[in-house]
Every structure is written in structure tokens, then in C-alpha cells.
Motif scaffolding. Structure first.
Motif, PDB file in Angstrom:
ATOM      1  N   ALA A 170     -32.007  -9.738   3.613  1.00  0.00           N
ATOM      2  CA  ALA A 170     -31.365 -10.061   4.903  1.00  0.00           C
ATOM      3  C   ALA A 170     -31.764  -9.080   5.998  1.00  0.00           C
ATOM      4  O   ALA A 170     -31.684  -9.399   7.181  1.00  0.00           O
ATOM      5  CB  ALA A 170     -29.845 -10.059   4.747  1.00  0.00           C
ATOM      6  N   TYR A 200     -24.793 -14.003   5.490  1.00  0.00           N
ATOM      7  CA  TYR A 200     -25.905 -14.359   4.606  1.00  0.00           C
ATOM      8  C   TYR A 200     -25.325 -14.563   3.205  1.00  0.00           C
ATOM      9  O   TYR A 200     -24.696 -13.658   2.650  1.00  0.00           O
ATOM     10  CB  TYR A 200     -26.953 -13.252   4.585  1.00  0.00           C
ATOM     11  CG  TYR A 200     -27.689 -13.065   5.888  1.00  0.00           C
ATOM     12  CD1 TYR A 200     -28.994 -13.548   6.053  1.00  0.00           C
ATOM     13  CD2 TYR A 200     -27.093 -12.409   6.963  1.00  0.00           C
ATOM     14  CE1 TYR A 200     -29.681 -13.378   7.261  1.00  0.00           C
ATOM     15  CE2 TYR A 200     -27.769 -12.233   8.159  1.00  0.00           C
ATOM     16  CZ  TYR A 200     -29.061 -12.721   8.300  1.00  0.00           C
ATOM     17  OH  TYR A 200     -29.727 -12.552   9.491  1.00  0.00           O
ATOM     18  N   TYR A 202     -25.940 -15.368  -0.789  1.00  0.00           N
ATOM     19  CA  TYR A 202     -26.969 -15.281  -1.823  1.00  0.00           C
ATOM     20  C   TYR A 202     -26.384 -15.614  -3.195  1.00  0.00           C
ATOM     21  O   TYR A 202     -25.263 -15.220  -3.511  1.00  0.00           O
ATOM     22  CB  TYR A 202     -27.566 -13.869  -1.884  1.00  0.00           C
ATOM     23  CG  TYR A 202     -28.465 -13.527  -0.718  1.00  0.00           C
ATOM     24  CD1 TYR A 202     -29.828 -13.827  -0.745  1.00  0.00           C
ATOM     25  CD2 TYR A 202     -27.940 -12.916   0.416  1.00  0.00           C
ATOM     26  CE1 TYR A 202     -30.646 -13.526   0.335  1.00  0.00           C
ATOM     27  CE2 TYR A 202     -28.748 -12.614   1.493  1.00  0.00           C
ATOM     28  CZ  TYR A 202     -30.106 -12.918   1.443  1.00  0.00           C
ATOM     29  OH  TYR A 202     -30.916 -12.625   2.519  1.00  0.00           O
ATOM     30  N   SER A 214     -30.308 -18.934  -1.191  1.00  0.00           N
ATOM     31  CA  SER A 214     -29.865 -18.134  -0.041  1.00  0.00           C
ATOM     32  C   SER A 214     -29.625 -19.047   1.150  1.00  0.00           C
ATOM     33  O   SER A 214     -30.255 -20.108   1.271  1.00  0.00           O
ATOM     34  CB  SER A 214     -30.905 -17.067   0.339  1.00  0.00           C
ATOM     35  OG  SER A 214     -32.120 -17.662   0.764  1.00  0.00           O
ATOM     36  N   ARG A 216     -27.999 -18.849   5.479  1.00  0.00           N
ATOM     37  CA  ARG A 216     -27.495 -18.024   6.585  1.00  0.00           C
ATOM     38  C   ARG A 216     -26.528 -18.842   7.420  1.00  0.00           C
ATOM     39  O   ARG A 216     -26.799 -19.978   7.772  1.00  0.00           O
ATOM     40  CB  ARG A 216     -28.645 -17.527   7.462  1.00  0.00           C
ATOM     41  CG  ARG A 216     -28.186 -16.574   8.549  1.00  0.00           C
ATOM     42  CD  ARG A 216     -29.364 -16.004   9.315  1.00  0.00           C
ATOM     43  NE  ARG A 216     -30.030 -16.991  10.134  1.00  0.00           N
ATOM     44  CZ  ARG A 216     -31.088 -16.763  10.900  1.00  0.00           C
ATOM     45  NH1 ARG A 216     -31.629 -15.558  10.927  1.00  0.00           N
ATOM     46  NH2 ARG A 216     -31.632 -17.720  11.605  1.00  0.00           N
TER      47      ARG A 216
END
Length: 220
Positions: A170, A200, A202, A214, A216
Motif C-alpha cells: 500500500a 486498503y 488485503y 487486495s 482499495r
């Protein structure tokens, strides 16, 4: 003789009337002709200033409340209690196999939530990570003896290692929440990072530290 006296009296009367008329006119002119000076409304000005100060105060307070991320995320180095110790504390409250470990915020405090299960009962033990105090123990009669879902914490990589993988990808960030649990027989970390007002998310293999997924999310 009478005519002269009458004329003199009339003249006197007219003169007095003229004087009275002039005096009244001057007085009227003084009263009506001179404009009254305006009275300053200092109370209104003060009220305006007070209102302005109130507005500024509210603005500063709002700015202060939204200036930092301390209430939304925690630095990994600021976590006082390790997951290993949290698990040990939880298993002292309930005798069961480990199924999930989670660190998140609850009512303003950062807490661990440890999910333990036996054959006929399950429990969620909540522990304050700063004081190491057991905050809550909730039990349910529905147990689970699925061996595939039992989490062997000693066989997985640490949260510090998983966090390093996520934050490197990130570009930085602090912990917003993390969970370690089993998924189809495989241990996985789900880590949410807060970095530059963005979340973010994960999913990381807890053994190999491979990033499985992942995403965002924009906080704004």
C-alpha cells in the motif's frame, strides 16, 4: 384723545404678538431644524461579534475532531498485547479450540476478540489490548467440532510479518482492523489498513504470506 390711546394699545398688542411669534419660530427651528445625532447600536455589534466567535469556535472544534486518524487506526507498534498472549488469556476463560483472532475497535477501545469452540459450545472472549483486561465473555450452546476449521496459531506467520507485506504494497498505513481465521482449511489474514484517508483491504495467506486479494476503498 381716546383714539390715540386706542391706537397705542393696538400697536403694543401687535408688537407683543410679533415678538411671541418670532420666539416660537426660533424655538421650533431649534427643535425641528437640528437633526438628532444617531445613537450607536453597540449591543447589536456585540451580538454580531459573539455570533462570529461562536461560529469560529465551532469551526475549530470540527477541524480538531477530523484532523487525525488516531480514533480510526492504530500503529502496529502501539499494540500492547500480543495475539499469543491474548489467546492464552482467552483460553483461561473458556476451554475450547481456537477458530478466529480479531483486533478491532469497540466503543473507543482497541480489543481482541477470540473465537473458541468446543464440541457443544462456543465463546467469544473480548480483551482490552492496552489493559489486558477481559471485557466480555459471550457463550453460545451451538458448538463446532469441524477439525478443518480449527486454527493452529503456532503454524502461521505473525501479524507483524503479514502487516509488513500489506503496508509495503500500500505504501504505508496503520491497522484499521485485522482478522486471522480459517477459510476452506487454509489460514488467512484479512487486514484493513488506513493510509492517506483510504482503506486498503488485503487477504494474505497466513503461512506463505502471499497476497491473495487486495482492494482499495476511498474513505472520503
Amino acid at each position: 384723545m381716546k383714539t390715540k390711546i386706542f391706537g397705542l394699545a393696538l400697536a403694543t398688542t401687535l408688537a407683543l404678538a410679533a415678538c411671541n411669534s418670532d420666539g416660537g419660530s426660533e424655538e421650533d427651528t431649534d427643535d425641528a431644524g437640528t437633526p438628532a445625532e444617531p445613537v450607536e447600536d453597540t449591543q447589536g455589534d456585540n451580538q454580531t461579534d459573539d455570533d462570529s466567535n461562536d461560529d469560529n469556535s465551532g469551526s475549530e472544534e470540527s477541524s480538531s475532531d477530523s484532523s487525525g486518524n488516531s480514533s480510526e487506526a492504530i500503529a502496529i507498534d502501539d499494540v500492547n498485547l500480543s495475539p499469543e498472549d491474548a489467546i492464552e488469556i482467552a483460553q483461561g476463560e473458556f476451554d475450547g479450540d481456537l477458530h478466529e483472532v480479531q483486533l478491532d475497535q469497540d466503543r473507543g477501545d482497541w480489543v481482541y476478540k477470540i473465537d473458541l469452540r468446543s464440541a457443544d459450545e462456543e465463546a467469544e472472549v473480548t480483551i482490552n489490548q492496552e489493559t489486558e483486561e477481559v471485557v466480555d465473555v459471550r457463550t453460545d450452546s451451538e458448538g463446532d467440532d469441524d477439525e478443518e476449521e480449527i486454527l493452529d496459531y503456532s503454524s502461521v506467520s505473525s501479524i507483524d510479518e503479514a502487516f509488513e507485506v500489506a503496508s509495503s504494497d500500500a505504501g504505508g498505513g496503520d491497522i484499521s482492523e485485522w482478522t486471522l481465521s480459517m477459510d476452506d482449511g487454509k489460514a488467512e489474514y484479512d487486514i484493513d489498513l488506513l493510509y492517506e484517508n483510504e482503506i486498503y483491504e488485503y487477504t494474505i495467506d497466513a503461512e506463505s504470506l502471499e497476497i491473495l486479494d487486495s482492494e482499495r476503498d476511498d474513505e472520503d
